[in-house]
Design an enzyme around this catalytic site. Structure first.
Site, PDB file in Angstrom:
ATOM      1  N   HIS A  96      -5.208  35.186  -0.379  1.00 34.35           N
ATOM      2  CA  HIS A  96      -6.622  35.347  -0.067  1.00 34.35           C
ATOM      3  C   HIS A  96      -7.199  36.622  -0.671  1.00 34.35           C
ATOM      4  O   HIS A  96      -8.417  36.731  -0.815  1.00 34.35           O
ATOM      5  CB  HIS A  96      -6.828  35.315   1.443  1.00 34.35           C
ATOM      6  CG  HIS A  96      -6.758  33.936   2.017  1.00 34.35           C
ATOM      7  ND1 HIS A  96      -7.532  33.520   3.077  1.00 34.35           N
ATOM      8  CD2 HIS A  96      -6.003  32.860   1.665  1.00 34.35           C
ATOM      9  CE1 HIS A  96      -7.257  32.257   3.357  1.00 34.35           C
ATOM     10  NE2 HIS A  96      -6.320  31.836   2.515  1.00 34.35           N
ATOM     11  N   HIS A 259       1.903  25.823   0.634  1.00 39.82           N
ATOM     12  CA  HIS A 259       2.042  25.140   1.921  1.00 39.82           C
ATOM     13  C   HIS A 259       3.490  24.771   2.222  1.00 39.82           C
ATOM     14  O   HIS A 259       3.762  24.095   3.212  1.00 39.82           O
ATOM     15  CB  HIS A 259       1.138  23.913   1.957  1.00 39.82           C
ATOM     16  CG  HIS A 259      -0.311  24.258   1.992  1.00 39.82           C
ATOM     17  ND1 HIS A 259      -1.324  23.319   2.014  1.00 39.82           N
ATOM     18  CD2 HIS A 259      -0.939  25.468   2.005  1.00 39.82           C
ATOM     19  CE1 HIS A 259      -2.495  23.929   2.034  1.00 39.82           C
ATOM     20  NE2 HIS A 259      -2.285  25.239   2.018  1.00 39.82           N
TER      21      HIS A 259
END
Length: 730
Positions: A96, A259
């Site tokens: 992020h 993920h």
């Protein structure tokens, strides 16, 4: 001293320095020059002579990595680690940090450490990353100035991956912290979090944005606007990742690889969650999103609102994500927090996920709507299945895409620091050949300058070509610039703003000078066309100053090399094409954004201050460097003479300006007494007389005793642009 009380009510006043109604409140469309003056020494706690690159060299890099590895499993009572491992949290933190980058203007990304400041520190998508950074504080405190926050955030993500079994491609340090939020980055115009006023037509995303909603890094994990539509989500994923310079393979690798680790958090209703860090009470000391549900952490954590992990063994690099994605059918459910997500049906015991806190509990794997887009999108699906069949390729491609994700905004590899910089270079780094020859001497420079002077090229041709070569530079992601000489390659040589036919003639003439010099000297001494282009600009400016009565020398430092077409990604470089260039009075078409605002945006990308921008505009106009030889803004009767005439005539009260068109994009200046047409201008020209701040600067350069100052300041600003990408000499 008496207290400042109201003489009527006796109450204390509320006013403090900097408070009250601002100019922006009164005039919301006012030109924002503040973005040209960010990150001054006044906001920087480090001394003027602080050199981060030199400090980084003192860093015990391996000791730092050992400390980071140990941190991964050093669970803290105030924020316990899921599965006893902070690795997934730190991967999300690094992702992020870097993932705000967008290729359109090069802004965002992880190179400045902006995740520490608003708005990023309080974005909904960054919920609980404040805890990740706070977990890192003891390590940052220990190593201090030797590692910036910007570098530490990314390196920690690397170490997290390595500690869980992935071999990374490497790490390049060199990200220098800033000390304040950056006002130049346009995050969108929405006034509410998760607002989505940025799409038009067939879900076409507003430029240069690379996230579908305000406060998200990429896409809404529940689906477009919270609608659980996997194919619609795949559309959003493709658009946003492309705007981060990722192709379909890189996109699948990043999502599937990222993920592989960790879980989502949605234990209960978001109503239990308090305000983000910027709005949190002072006693929270910079932490936000205080959770009053249960323990407030661990299994009671509330984050994105989705709940669960994607696969078994969420702290190990395995093929479990892709295996699980394709092995099972999925049912749409709502998490305890009320968010749409998908749970696997009829799950085999081996694929059940152990609870993050209680090892006696197990859960079905979950997928987001965006995850299912990889399974059902006709382009993503075969890529993902191929990775499932080829684990080594998957690991390699994820590591490569991760390296690109975390280094895309750092510029050329010459800026990378540390022992783990890969030896291999990548085309997305815009590689430039190393200097492997002797550089030209002062005597050689004098010789070449004479050849340029005798070539028949005009002052404006020489200056405009040098400007076209160097002014592609973006301080945001350190791309573009004159080094590499890519103005002679696709796509730059055919950009409209560069007037391809004229450019080709200039380049052919300069190329002949280069070849003649190189052929007449030993093989170990050469000059590049990139250098000669910039030297040509020096010659043009020196001659223009001479015509104005000043003998000056424009600084020149050789050492640029010429890249080849194979080192140049045409599609990647296409985003650098100027849609406007106020310095050449060029506007490709009419835009919603005003030309003067676009000028400020370009000046900021060029790292110019308001005075530097102003003096460059004035000089470029009198040097007759407008696109297509337009006379707009050429306020002089002696073009190609480096004078302050632009400012003198702009501020002349004997001129009356009138719009030439209904939309007021071009103007005519008439003699106030005779009515005779004197000049024509664009909005970019007239803003230097209209805007109060720019007019104040223009007045300085119009003064009779500042004619030489104008020339010196122009040369300083010019030289700054010509060397903007010369990181090796800074």
């Amino acid at each position: 001293m008496t207290e400042n009380k109201c003489p009527v009510t006796g109450k204390m006043g509320k006013a403090t320095a900097g408070s009250g109604t601002t100019n922006k409140d009164w005039w919301p469309n006012q030109l924002n020059l503040n973005i040209l003056h960010q990150n001054s020494q006044l906001s920087n706690p480090m001394s003027k002579d602080f050199n981060y690159a030199e400090e980084f060299k003192k860093l015990d890099f391996q000791a730092l990595k050992v400390d980071l590895y140990m941190l991964m499993t050093d669970s803290q009572i105030w924020w316990p680690a899921d599965y006893g491992n902070y690795g997934p949290l730190f991967i999300r933190m690094a992702w992020h940090s870097a993932g705000t980058y967008r290729v359109g203007d090069g802004r965002g990304g992880g190179s400045l450490g902006l995740q520490r400041f608003a708005p990023l520190n309080s974005w909904p998508d960054n919920i609980n990353l404040d805890k990740a950074r706070r977990l890192l504080w003891p390590i940052k405190k220990k190593y201090g100035n030797k590692i910036s926050w910007a570098d530490l955030l990314i390196l920690t993500g690397n170490c997290a991956l390595e500690s869980m079994g992935l071999k990374t491609l490497g790490f390049g340090g060199g990200r220098v912290d800033v000390w304040e939020p950056q006002e130049d980055i346009y995050w969108g115009s929405e006034k509410e979090w998760l607002g989505d006023e940025r799409e038009k037509g067939d879900k076409e995303l507003e430029n240069p944005l690379a996230a579908v909603q305000m406060g998200l890094i990429y896409v809404n994990p529940e689906g477009p606007n919270g609608n659980p539509d996997p194919l619609g989500s795949a559309h959003d994923v493709r658009e946003t990742f492309a705007r981060m310079a990722m192709n379909d393979e890189e996109t699948v690798a990043l999502i599937a690889g990222g993920h592989t680790f960790g879980k989502c958090h949605g234990a209960a209703s978001p109503s239990y969650v308090g305000p983000a860090p910027e709005a949190a009470p002072i006693e929270e000391q910079g932490l936000g999103w205080k959770n009053t549900y249960g323990s407030g952490n661990g299994d009671d954590t509330i984050g994105s609102g989705l709940e669960g992990a994607w696969k078994a063994n969420p702290t190990k690099w395995t093929m479990g994500y892709l295996k699980t994605l394709f092995k099972y059918d999925w049912e749409l459910v709502k998490s305890p927090a009320g968010a749409y997500q998908w749970l696997a049906k009829n799950v085999d015991e081996e694929d059940m996920v152990i609870d993050a806190e209680d090892s006696t509990k197990k859960h079905r794997p979950m997928m987001t709507t965006a995850d299912l887009g990889l399974r059902y999108d006709p382009i993503y699906e075969p890529i993902a299945r191929n990775y499932l069949k080829n684990p080594e390729k998957f690991a390699h491609d994820f590591a490569s895409a991760w390296f690109k994700l975390t280094h895309r905004d750092m510029g050329p590899i010459s800026r990378y620091l540390g022992p783990e910089v890969p030896k291999e270079s990548f085309i997305w780094q815009d590689p430039i050949p190393l200097v492997k020859h002797k550089l030209i001497t002062k005597k050689d420079i004098t010789h070449i300058k004479k050849k340029i002077l005798d070539s028949g090229l005009s002052i404006s041709d020489l200056v405009a070509t040098a400007w076209a070569s160097a002014s592609t530079f973006r301080g945001s992601d350190k791309r573009g610039g004159a080094n590499g000489g890519r103005i002679r390659l696709e796509p730059q040589k055919n950009w409209e703003v560069n007037e391809p036919k004229k450019l080709n003639n200039v380049l052919n003439t300069l190329k002949q000078i280069k070849e003649n010099f190189n052929s007449s000297h030993s093989k170990d001494k050469k000059v590049s066309l990139a250098d000669i282009i910039i030297l040509g600009g020096c010659v043009g400016i020196e001659q223009a100053a001479k015509r104005a009565g000043y003998n000056i020398n424009v600084p020149f430092i050789p050492g640029r090399t010429d890249a080849i077409q194979e080192q140049t990604d045409v599609k990647s470089f296409a985003v650098l094409e100027p849609k406007e260039d106020g310095f050449r009075n060029y506007l490709k078409t009419k835009y919603v954004v005003k030309p003067e605002d676009m000028l400020i945006d370009r000046a900021q990308l060029l790292t110019l201050t308001a005075p530097e921008m102003t003096v460059l505009i004035g000089g470029m106009r009198v040097l007759n460097c407008n696109y297509n030889k337009s006379k707009d803004g050429v306020f002089t009767n002696r073009p190609e003479c480096l004078t302050n005439d632009f400012f003198v005539n702009l501020l002349d009260m004997n001129t009356v300006w009138k719009p030439k068109s209904e939309d007021k994009d071009r103007f005519e200046g008439f003699d106030r007494e005779t009515g005779e047409l004197k000049w024509t201008a664009t909005r970019v020209d007239l803003i230097f007389g209209s805007n109060s701040q720019l007019r104040a600067i223009a007045e300085v350069y119009a003064c009779d005793d500042n004619k030489e100052k104008f020339i010196q300041d122009f040369i300083f600003a010019w030289n700054k642009i010509m060397n903007a990408d010369r990181f090796e000499i800074k």
